[in-house]
Design a protein around this motif. Structure first.
Motif, PDB file in Angstrom:
ATOM      1  N   UNK A   1       0.833  -1.212   0.000  1.00 24.30           N
ATOM      2  CA  UNK A   1       0.000   0.000   0.000  1.00 24.30           C
ATOM      3  C   UNK A   1       0.867   1.262   0.000  1.00 24.30           C
ATOM      4  N   UNK A   2       1.910   1.248   0.817  1.00 21.37           N
ATOM      5  CA  UNK A   2       2.783   2.428   0.920  1.00 21.37           C
ATOM      6  C   UNK A   2       3.558   2.648  -0.382  1.00 21.37           C
ATOM      7  N   UNK A   3       3.907   1.549  -1.036  1.00 16.82           N
ATOM      8  CA  UNK A   3       4.603   1.675  -2.327  1.00 16.82           C
ATOM      9  C   UNK A   3       3.665   2.321  -3.347  1.00 16.82           C
ATOM     10  N   UNK A   4       2.382   1.934  -3.304  1.00 11.96           N
ATOM     11  CA  UNK A   4       1.397   2.491  -4.241  1.00 11.96           C
ATOM     12  C   UNK A   4       1.156   3.978  -3.942  1.00 11.96           C
ATOM     13  N   UNK A   5       1.133   4.319  -2.646  1.00 10.47           N
ATOM     14  CA  UNK A   5       0.951   5.726  -2.264  1.00 10.47           C
ATOM     15  C   UNK A   5       2.176   6.567  -2.626  1.00 10.47           C
ATOM     16  N   UNK A   6       3.312   5.899  -2.826  1.00  9.09           N
ATOM     17  CA  UNK A   6       4.557   6.625  -3.082  1.00  9.09           C
ATOM     18  C   UNK A   6       5.201   7.115  -1.801  1.00  9.09           C
ATOM     19  N   UNK A   7       4.747   6.576  -0.668  1.00  7.60           N
ATOM     20  CA  UNK A   7       5.321   6.992   0.619  1.00  7.60           C
ATOM     21  C   UNK A   7       6.739   6.447   0.775  1.00  7.60           C
ATOM     22  N   UNK A   8       6.993   5.306   0.146  1.00 12.84           N
ATOM     23  CA  UNK A   8       8.352   4.801   0.040  1.00 12.84           C
ATOM     24  C   UNK A   8       8.618   4.478  -1.420  1.00 12.84           C
ATOM     25  N   UNK A   9       9.853   4.670  -1.800  1.00 11.37           N
ATOM     26  CA  UNK A   9      10.170   4.393  -3.197  1.00 11.37           C
ATOM     27  C   UNK A   9      10.857   3.041  -3.307  1.00 11.37           C
ATOM     28  N   UNK A  10      10.253   2.167  -4.087  1.00 12.40           N
ATOM     29  CA  UNK A  10      10.833   0.848  -4.344  1.00 12.40           C
ATOM     30  C   UNK A  10      10.900   0.652  -5.853  1.00 12.40           C
ATOM     31  N   UNK A  11      11.593  -0.399  -6.254  1.00 13.89           N
ATOM     32  CA  UNK A  11      11.637  -0.685  -7.690  1.00 13.89           C
ATOM     33  C   UNK A  11      10.231  -1.025  -8.168  1.00 13.89           C
ATOM     34  N   UNK A  12       9.815  -0.490  -9.315  1.00 15.40           N
ATOM     35  CA  UNK A  12       8.501  -0.875  -9.802  1.00 15.40           C
ATOM     36  C   UNK A  12       7.923   0.018 -10.868  1.00 15.40           C
ATOM     37  N   UNK A  13       6.674  -0.262 -11.141  1.00 14.34           N
ATOM     38  CA  UNK A  13       5.902   0.492 -12.127  1.00 14.34           C
ATOM     39  C   UNK A  13       4.468   0.551 -11.640  1.00 14.34           C
ATOM     40  N   UNK A  14       3.855   1.733 -11.784  1.00 15.10           N
ATOM     41  CA  UNK A  14       2.493   1.901 -11.283  1.00 15.10           C
ATOM     42  C   UNK A  14       1.700   2.803 -12.225  1.00 15.10           C
ATOM     43  N   UNK A  15       0.567   2.284 -12.662  1.00 11.01           N
ATOM     44  CA  UNK A  15      -0.321   3.075 -13.518  1.00 11.01           C
ATOM     45  C   UNK A  15      -1.704   3.065 -12.887  1.00 11.01           C
ATOM     46  N   UNK A  16      -2.264   4.255 -12.666  1.00 14.02           N
ATOM     47  CA  UNK A  16      -3.593   4.357 -12.043  1.00 14.02           C
ATOM     48  C   UNK A  16      -4.467   5.239 -12.924  1.00 14.02           C
ATOM     49  N   UNK A  17      -5.627   4.716 -13.299  1.00 14.87           N
ATOM     50  CA  UNK A  17      -6.566   5.493 -14.124  1.00 14.87           C
ATOM     51  C   UNK A  17      -5.913   5.991 -15.405  1.00 14.87           C
ATOM     52  N   UNK A  18      -5.037   5.190 -15.980  1.00 18.99           N
ATOM     53  CA  UNK A  18      -4.382   5.568 -17.229  1.00 18.99           C
ATOM     54  C   UNK A  18      -3.197   6.500 -17.045  1.00 18.99           C
ATOM     55  N   UNK A  19      -2.944   6.950 -15.788  1.00 17.42           N
ATOM     56  CA  UNK A  19      -1.797   7.848 -15.536  1.00 17.42           C
ATOM     57  C   UNK A  19      -0.652   7.057 -14.922  1.00 17.42           C
ATOM     58  N   UNK A  20       0.532   7.280 -15.430  1.00 15.87           N
ATOM     59  CA  UNK A  20       1.685   6.569 -14.885  1.00 15.87           C
ATOM     60  C   UNK A  20       2.250   7.366 -13.703  1.00 15.87           C
ATOM     61  N   UNK A  21       2.304   6.733 -12.551  1.00 18.09           N
ATOM     62  CA  UNK A  21       2.829   7.398 -11.347  1.00 18.09           C
ATOM     63  C   UNK A  21       4.266   6.961 -11.048  1.00 18.09           C
ATOM     64  N   UNK A  22       4.653   5.839 -11.599  1.00 13.84           N
ATOM     65  CA  UNK A  22       6.037   5.396 -11.423  1.00 13.84           C
ATOM     66  C   UNK A  22       6.409   4.490 -12.581  1.00 13.84           C
ATOM     67  N   UNK A  23       7.569   4.757 -13.151  1.00 15.16           N
ATOM     68  CA  UNK A  23       8.086   3.862 -14.181  1.00 15.16           C
ATOM     69  C   UNK A  23       9.598   3.957 -14.153  1.00 15.16           C
ATOM     70  N   UNK A  24      10.216   2.965 -13.531  1.00 18.54           N
ATOM     71  CA  UNK A  24      11.668   3.000 -13.360  1.00 18.54           C
ATOM     72  C   UNK A  24      12.392   3.047 -14.703  1.00 18.54           C
ATOM     73  N   UNK A  25      11.781   2.369 -15.692  1.00 13.30           N
ATOM     74  CA  UNK A  25      12.444   2.311 -17.003  1.00 13.30           C
ATOM     75  C   UNK A  25      12.624   3.721 -17.572  1.00 13.30           C
ATOM     76  N   UNK A  26      11.717   4.641 -17.190  1.00 12.35           N
ATOM     77  CA  UNK A  26      11.804   6.026 -17.691  1.00 12.35           C
ATOM     78  C   UNK A  26      12.287   6.993 -16.610  1.00 12.35           C
ATOM     79  N   UNK A  27      12.686   6.438 -15.472  1.00 11.65           N
ATOM     80  CA  UNK A  27      13.135   7.286 -14.362  1.00 11.65           C
ATOM     81  C   UNK A  27      12.011   8.143 -13.803  1.00 11.65           C
ATOM     82  N   UNK A  28      10.759   7.679 -13.955  1.00  6.44           N
ATOM     83  CA  UNK A  28       9.603   8.470 -13.524  1.00  6.44           C
ATOM     84  C   UNK A  28       9.139   8.052 -12.128  1.00  6.44           C
ATOM     85  N   UNK A  29       8.981   9.044 -11.251  1.00 10.60           N
ATOM     86  CA  UNK A  29       8.425   8.783  -9.922  1.00 10.60           C
ATOM     87  C   UNK A  29       7.677  10.036  -9.487  1.00 10.60           C
ATOM     88  N   UNK A  30       6.358   9.969  -9.518  1.00 13.77           N
ATOM     89  CA  UNK A  30       5.552  11.118  -9.072  1.00 13.77           C
ATOM     90  C   UNK A  30       5.567  11.112  -7.543  1.00 13.77           C
TER      91      UNK A  30
END
Ligand SMILES: Nc1ncnc2c1ncn2[C@@H]1O[C@H](COP(=O)(O)OP(=O)(O)OP(=O)(O)O)[C@@H](O)[C@H]1O
Length: 375
Positions: free
Chosen positions: A60-89
């Motif tokens: 849950x905390x990884x999804x909230x972005x409260x801690x940063x871990x390796x991963x990828x997260x897309x919610x409602x079509x918006x990308x909130x984290x994508x390590x491959x692109x160095x993206x972390x909202x």
């Protein structure tokens, strides 16, 4: 307050399918690894369920972005984290509401000021939840001028949920929001959470290790164990699986979504129909047509070869034996039954299985001793 503002929308009730939530994380703590690769529905309540230390809060905390871990997260079509692109909202820029076990309200502010704090986090243009609607939904209008110290535990949590809603989140994360409450407070707040679920078109991820909460609130289930996703899918489907840990123990059983079809005022009973059968339970105020969720515990289902009405058990449903699996004692086993498309699970003795010849394919009658109405 926004009362009467024409642009203020109480709730979003979009009927179109929602983009799923894609969450892939690899968390590496000393002595603990969580690996999850999930595609979750973009609407309804998804419960993250599993024993203590299985990784529910970490996910849950990884999804909230409260801690940063390796991963990828897309919610409602918006990308909130994508390590491959160095993206972390960062978490404060994510449209996400979080409710923790303790409501963490500002103690020096009134309830109203606490709610305003949530509302002011976003610009007027981005506001999708109206102040009055959130207050009404959580039933806290009479508490607005109080300070948190003068609220009960359940009331505090309702304020915390309203405050989270006022940030107009695209995703609501709840981490054991009822865990600190006693049974009475829990019973008090559950109807509000159900209302939240029914009235807001907002995906909710709900961490819990309480099977009763999950049965009542969840549509979808993610089962975690030691950092691994054991299974995930629609709640009703997973609860009927004999190979999962949820099939064992006192709370094992199925949930069935049904509809009120008739009232028997003379006997004080209401009939609830579901695909493959119907049951009668003690009369409630639910009108004909109302959708209701039923829970049928495996321990409350017995199996008979004929439909003999020679018993006080009211509810009998024609079914077929599908499969069996070991139960929690060597004397018992679990039978999965198919009642015209609706799965049931019965916990019976091995002796009964042999005496009645309950092998897969055998037509039987499932006798249901008790049905719980969950919502
Ligand atoms: N910041 C951290 N650093 C190191 N280890 C951590 C950290 N946070 C959690 N852990 C470990 O990760 C594992 C999973 O913890 P987590 O809190 O996600 O489990 P949980 O399923 O939510 O448990 P509970 O139901 O008890 O809240 C535990 O072994 C915990 O000790």
């Amino acid at each position: 307050m926004n009362a009467g503002r024409p642009e203020a929308q109480a709730v979003e009730r979009a009927a179109e399918p929602r983009a799923p939530i894609e969450a892939r994380f690899d968390v590496d703590y000393p002595g603990f690894r969580l690996q999850a690769d999930l595609q979750l529905p973009g609407r309804g309540v998804t419960a993250l369920f599993g024993p203590s230390g299985s990784g529910k809060t970490t996910l849950l905390r990884a999804i909230a972005g409260l801690e940063r871990h390796r991963g990828r997260l897309v919610v409602g079509g918006e990308c909130w984290q994508d390590d491959a692109r160095g993206l972390f909202v960062p978490t404060h820029k994510r449209p996400v509401g979080v409710v923790f076990q303790d409501a963490s309200l500002f103690e020096h502010l009134t309830v109203r000021a606490n709610l305003d704090f949530g509302r002011k986090r976003i610009t007027a243009a981005d506001r999708r939840v109206d102040f009055d609607a959130a207050v009404e939904l959580m039933g806290i209008a009479h508490l607005l001028e109080r300070k948190p110290a003068h609220l009960s535990g359940g009331e505090r949590q309702r304020v915390a949920v309203a405050r989270a809603l006022l940030t107009s989140p695209r995703l609501l994360l709840m981490d054991e929001p009822l865990a600190a409450l006693d049974q009475a407070r829990k019973r008090e707040i559950l109807p509000f959470l159900e209302k939240l679920h029914a009235e807001l078109d907002l995906p909710i991820l709900y961490v819990s290790h309480a099977p009763d909460e999950v049965a009542r609130l969840a549509d979808h289930l993610v089962l975690l164990d030691t950092g691994r996703v054991v299974a995930h899918g629609p709640l009703a489907e997973l609860m009927a699986r004999l190979d999962l840990p949820t099939a064992q123990g006192e709370d094992a059983g199925v949930v069935i979504d049904g509809r009120v079809v008739e009232h028997d005022l003379h006997y004080g009973l209401v009939t609830i129909a579901f695909p493959g059968g119907r049951v009668q339970v003690a009369h409630g105020p639910e009108p004909v047509g109302r959708r209701l969720r039923l829970q049928v515990h495996a321990r409350d289902v017995s199996v008979a070869l004929s439909a003999s009405g020679d018993s006080s058990i009211l509810n009998r449903v024609a079914a077929t034996v599908v499969a069996e699996a070991p139960a929690d004692t060597p004397a018992h086993l679990l039978l999965r039954l198919d009642a015209g498309g609706t799965p049931l699970v019965a916990r019976i003795t091995r002796l009964s299985r042999d005496q009645l010849g309950l092998v897969p394919g055998r037509p039987v009658w499932a006798q249901i001793k008790a049905v719980a109405l969950l919502a």
